[in-house]
Write an enzyme that holds these catalytic residues in place. Structure first.
Site, PDB file in Angstrom:
ATOM      1  NE  ARG A 137      -3.785   0.165   2.354  1.00 63.57           N
ATOM      2  CZ  ARG A 137      -3.735   1.116   3.279  1.00 63.57           C
ATOM      3  NH1 ARG A 137      -2.866   1.030   4.279  1.00 63.57           N
ATOM      4  NH2 ARG A 137      -4.534   2.149   3.226  1.00 63.57           N
ATOM      5  CG  ASP A 138       3.628   4.509   1.090  1.00 62.77           C
ATOM      6  OD1 ASP A 138       3.485   5.113   0.006  1.00 62.77           O
ATOM      7  OD2 ASP A 138       4.110   5.041   2.103  1.00 62.77           O
TER       8      ASP A 138
END
Length: 260
Positions: A137-138
């Site tokens: 997610r990043d």
């Protein structure tokens, strides 16, 4: 002051964790934020290691437990996990190199061969995460380390503070996290993130490596112009990038292995 605890077993666990914590020597504090503290530590003659101190109320224990089961060389290898009254501690091996952000800030622009080689390594790492039900997610330039040894480059994926388990329902204030320009559209409140969100981020990261221009900021027009230049990005590779970074998750490569 230690909290009162009438359970002797809990007291023993806390005391044991505190003794482990005291055994590590902090060589340098690398980062500090509301999400936690990152330290460079040693243990007797061993190390260095990275120790993440995460507030207990923010930690996602299942992510770190599953990360410990991953075996890809581009992911941190967990050495220890323990808890104190205030913190959840993760100790993992030290990964050498500069962040991709720092490398590109020095004016480096990767050739197609260099960029796709590093991307292949990252896809393998992300595929391993997804096999263990973790979504990063990043995936962004600040969260990728690049090192060189024996004339070979190696990519390492770091910082799992935003990572979640697949199909974990996120609260509204948690669903929008990610780095602007690299986070998938659904991470800005459109829908829940899944493995295709990581594929989107990998595509944007590859575009950044090829053009040297950060997508999603004031230079976005320049970024798109460079992507459209066949001398920088061959047309077949541009088509791959377009699919990886499609707005609709269903139009993207459905997993990191297919993208690689």
């Amino acid at each position: 002051m230690m909290p009162q605890n009438d359970n002797p077993a809990n007291e023993n666990r806390v005391s044991h964790a505190m003794s482990i914590d005291d055994a590590y020597r902090v060589e340098q504090t690398l980062a500090r934020s509301a999400r936690g503290i990152t330290e460079l530590v040693t243990l007797n003659e061993a190390g260095p290691f990275i120790r993440k101190k995460i507030p207990r109320k923010l930690v996602h224990r299942a992510v770190w437990a599953s990360l410990g089961d991953c075996g890809d060389a581009g992911l941190p290898r967990i050495q220890a996990m323990y808890e104190t009254p205030d913190w959840f501690m993760v100790v993992h091996d030290y990964l050498p190199g500069k962040t991709l952000e720092a490398v590109l800030a020095e004016g480096k622009r990767f050739s197609v061969a260099e960029a796709t080689d590093l991307m292949g390594q990252l896809c393998n790492s992300v595929a391993d995460l997804h096999t263990h039900r973790i979504i990063h997610r990043d995936i962004s330039p600040a969260n990728v380390l690049v090192s060189e040894s024996n004339n070979e480059r190696h990519a390492y994926l770091i910082d799992f503070g935003n990572a979640r388990m697949m199909h974990e329902q996120l609260a509204p204030d948690d669903a929008t996290q990610g780095t602007w320009g690299f986070a998938a559209p659904e991470q800005h409140g459109f829908a829940q993130a899944d493995e295709r969100s990581d594929v989107y981020s990998l595509g944007r990261l590859l575009g950044f490596m090829l053009t040297g221009i950060r997508p999603g900021d004031s230079n976005d027009d320049s970024y798109l112009q460079h992507l459209a230049d066949p001398a920088i990005v061959p047309p077949r590779l541009r088509a791959v990038l377009d699919r990886a970074c499609a707005f609709e998750p269903s139009a993207r490569f459905q997993d990191a292995t297919t993208f690689s």
